[in-house]
Design a protein around this motif. Structure first.
Motif, PDB file in Angstrom:
ATOM      1  N   HIS A 197       0.806  -1.225   0.000  1.00 24.19           N
ATOM      2  CA  HIS A 197       0.000   0.000   0.000  1.00 24.19           C
ATOM      3  C   HIS A 197       0.841   1.278   0.000  1.00 24.19           C
ATOM      4  CE1 HIS A 197      -4.094  -1.719   0.626  1.00 24.19           C
ATOM      5  NE2 HIS A 197      -3.372  -2.754   1.014  1.00 24.19           N
ATOM      6  N   SER A 222       2.217  -2.944  -4.475  1.00 24.20           N
ATOM      7  CA  SER A 222       1.071  -3.106  -5.374  1.00 24.20           C
ATOM      8  C   SER A 222       0.797  -1.775  -6.055  1.00 24.20           C
ATOM      9  CB  SER A 222      -0.163  -3.565  -4.586  1.00 24.20           C
ATOM     10  OG  SER A 222       0.017  -4.850  -4.066  1.00 24.20           O
ATOM     11  N   LYS A 225      -2.819  -0.474  -6.264  1.00 19.73           N
ATOM     12  CA  LYS A 225      -3.619  -0.056  -5.115  1.00 19.73           C
ATOM     13  C   LYS A 225      -3.755   1.456  -5.025  1.00 19.73           C
ATOM     14  CE  LYS A 225      -2.840  -4.173  -2.269  1.00 19.73           C
ATOM     15  NZ  LYS A 225      -4.135  -4.775  -2.611  1.00 19.73           N
ATOM     16  N   THR A 231      -5.245  -3.755 -12.090  1.00 24.42           N
ATOM     17  CA  THR A 231      -5.221  -4.789 -11.061  1.00 24.42           C
ATOM     18  C   THR A 231      -4.241  -5.895 -11.448  1.00 24.42           C
ATOM     19  OG1 THR A 231      -7.507  -4.332 -10.430  1.00 24.42           O
ATOM     20  CG2 THR A 231      -6.632  -6.488  -9.845  1.00 24.42           C
ATOM     21  N   GLU A 343     -13.236   0.243   0.497  1.00 22.04           N
ATOM     22  CA  GLU A 343     -12.215  -0.784   0.365  1.00 22.04           C
ATOM     23  C   GLU A 343     -12.486  -1.977   1.274  1.00 22.04           C
ATOM     24  OE1 GLU A 343      -8.682  -2.865  -0.656  1.00 22.04           O
ATOM     25  OE2 GLU A 343      -9.897  -1.347  -1.655  1.00 22.04           O
TER      26      GLU A 343
END
Length: 478
Positions: A197, A222, A225, A231, A343
């Motif tokens: 994150h 990621s 994110k 994705t 989320e």
């Protein structure tokens, strides 16, 4: 830095599409032509969904545009080597742990880690030593490990081959990672960080420092994110003299798809470019927008907008805590009924992840506040009395090692009788994907009580197939 304005992979794919190529190669959609007109939404993206053709390079042996794009990524993050990941941060976690650890050795692991870390530990056949994180009683969530816990763990297991950490936690909370890295390195222990994150942290204040900037050996992020990547698009950054980079590459070759997605890789190129072009005026604009959004939310009496301890955390994460007697899951349901999708929810909170806006970009933040007010209409403030029970064991190992598990029988027992038993299945509330109970781990009273609360609130789980019937699988010796 001017090179950062380039997007070599994305631009090459666009140029290839402009040639109107006739495909006698995979993939079978033939640049989207097979779908016409039944899948028009896919048309544009499929035009760049190519394969390892002349001029388009090869992720597993890059010497052209992918090599250039990864070099730009390494330059931006100021590391020795960066890699594009098309199988999410999961594949990065698997590869870095397999590269750094050897079978049968001890590895220190922050307990509130992602399930992919746990899966990597099983694959590596190591003996994990779990470090219980600190607990924030106001937020009612686990944060990060303390330096004292790390020092004690290294004292008990000086031969540990690595320490695996999660930073920030899912809610954007950070901790003194710099001191932990320094302590580990003073014992020649490599530091592997799941920074899923935090790919945007290199922007600088008011964002926290990145694990990369603090000297971690391998960092997985990621990109999808918080950066504008598709994705499954992620980064892995290598900056170590304690881990062999060739071994890392070998495991990436094993775990990454041999047919990597060009749209995902192109989106990583675009995300890196977007981040590189992020200016201080963009930061000022973003923080102003977030501040206004949070102030407007704070005027709603039935919720609380939580603030980070010492104001240290990720501004893109906004956590709203119920202050009206209903759970975070119920708040989430009310939001979804008016078209606002968050989320995650937990028994107390809901988490919003905001976009990394640039100056003059628009996002419906004010409209969202108005919608939230309507969703919570009629709810009033109620003083909360619920207290979380915290597991006080700071350092623990599995009660039954991975290698010994086949020697035991498995049996379903009532959840209410599971305290003190050894779990034979991993139970993962999802999201966030952090295992609550591990296969081979003793079920403590604190974890069982929290499991019951999650079940009562109709949380979603991965694993625990009999939870809805009130049972959990444990190891059994007759």
């Amino acid at each position: 830095m001017n090179n950062q304005l380039k997007m070599p992979l994305y631009q090459a794919l666009v140029e290839h599409a402009r040639k109107n190529p006739i495909s006698f190669h995979v993939p079978g959609h033939k640049y989207g032509s097979i779908f016409k007109p039944t899948a028009s939404v896919f048309q544009q993206i499929l035009q760049i969904d190519a394969t390892e053709l002349t001029g388009l390079d090869d992720l597993h042996s890059p010497d052209g545009i992918i090599e250039e794009a990864e070099a730009l990524l390494a330059e931006l993050y100021q590391v020795r080597k960066s890699f594009f990941l098309v199988n999410g941060s999961t594949v990065g976690n698997l590869a870095m742990i397999m590269a750094a650890c050897t079978e049968g050795t001890h590895v220190l692991v922050q307990r509130n880690c992602h399930k992919s870390v746990m899966n990597a530990l099983k694959l590596a056949k190591v003996n994990p030593v779990f470090l219980e994180p600190e607990f924030n009683r106001e937020w009612k969530v686990a944060t990060g490990v303390s330096l004292e816990t790390v020092k004690e763990a290294i004292h008990l297991y000086p031969e540990a081959k690595a320490i695996i950490l999660t930073y920030p936690n899912y809610y954007g909370m950070v901790y003194d990672l710099q001191s932990v890295i320094h302590e580990a390195h003073s014992h020649d222990i490599p530091v592997l960080v799941d920074e899923a994150h935090g790919p945007h942290f290199i922007i600088g204040e008011p964002f926290p420092s990145s694990a990369i900037q603090m000297g971690a050996d391998i960092v997985v992020q990621s990109a999808h994110k918080t950066l504008p990547a598709m994705t499954m698009g992620s980064f892995l950054h290598f900056n170590s003299h304690l881990v062999n980079v060739d071994k890392l590459k070998d495991y990436l070759h094993m775990f990454q798809s041999s047919s990597p997605s060009y749209p995902i890789m192109a989106s990583l190129d675009l995300a890196r470019n977007y981040l590189a072009a992020y200016e201080r005026q963009d930061v000022r604009f973003l923080i102003k927008e977030i501040g206004r959004f949070k102030r407007e939310l704070a005027d709603i009496p039935s919720v609380r907008v939580l603030e980070y301890p010492n104001k240290l955390g990720d501004p893109l994460k906004v956590t709203i805590q119920s202050a009206c007697g209903i759970s975070g899951f119920e708040l989430q349901k009310r939001f979804e009924e008016i078209g606002i999708f968050t989320e995650l929810a937990d028994p107390y909170n809901i988490l919003l992840i905001l976009p990394l806006l640039k100056e003059k970009q628009d996002y419906p933040l004010t409209e969202s506040v108005e919608g939230i007010k309507k969703a919570l209409k009629g709810l009033s403030f109620q003083k909360g009395t619920d207290e979380c029970q915290v597991d006080n064991r700071k350092i623990s190992e599995l009660a039954i090692a991975y290698k010994d598990m086949p020697d035991y029988e498995e049996k379903d027992i009532p959840i209410s009788k599971a305290v003190g038993e050894v779990c034979a299945e991993t139970v993962i509330p999802y999201p966030p994907g952090i295992p609550l109970l591990l296969r081979g781990e003793e079920a403590t009273n604190e974890k069982i009580q929290y499991l019951k609360k999650l079940i009562d609130n109709r949380a979603k789980f991965q694993g625990g197939n009999s939870l809805e019937d009130g049972f959990i699988k444990v190891f059994w010796t007759s």
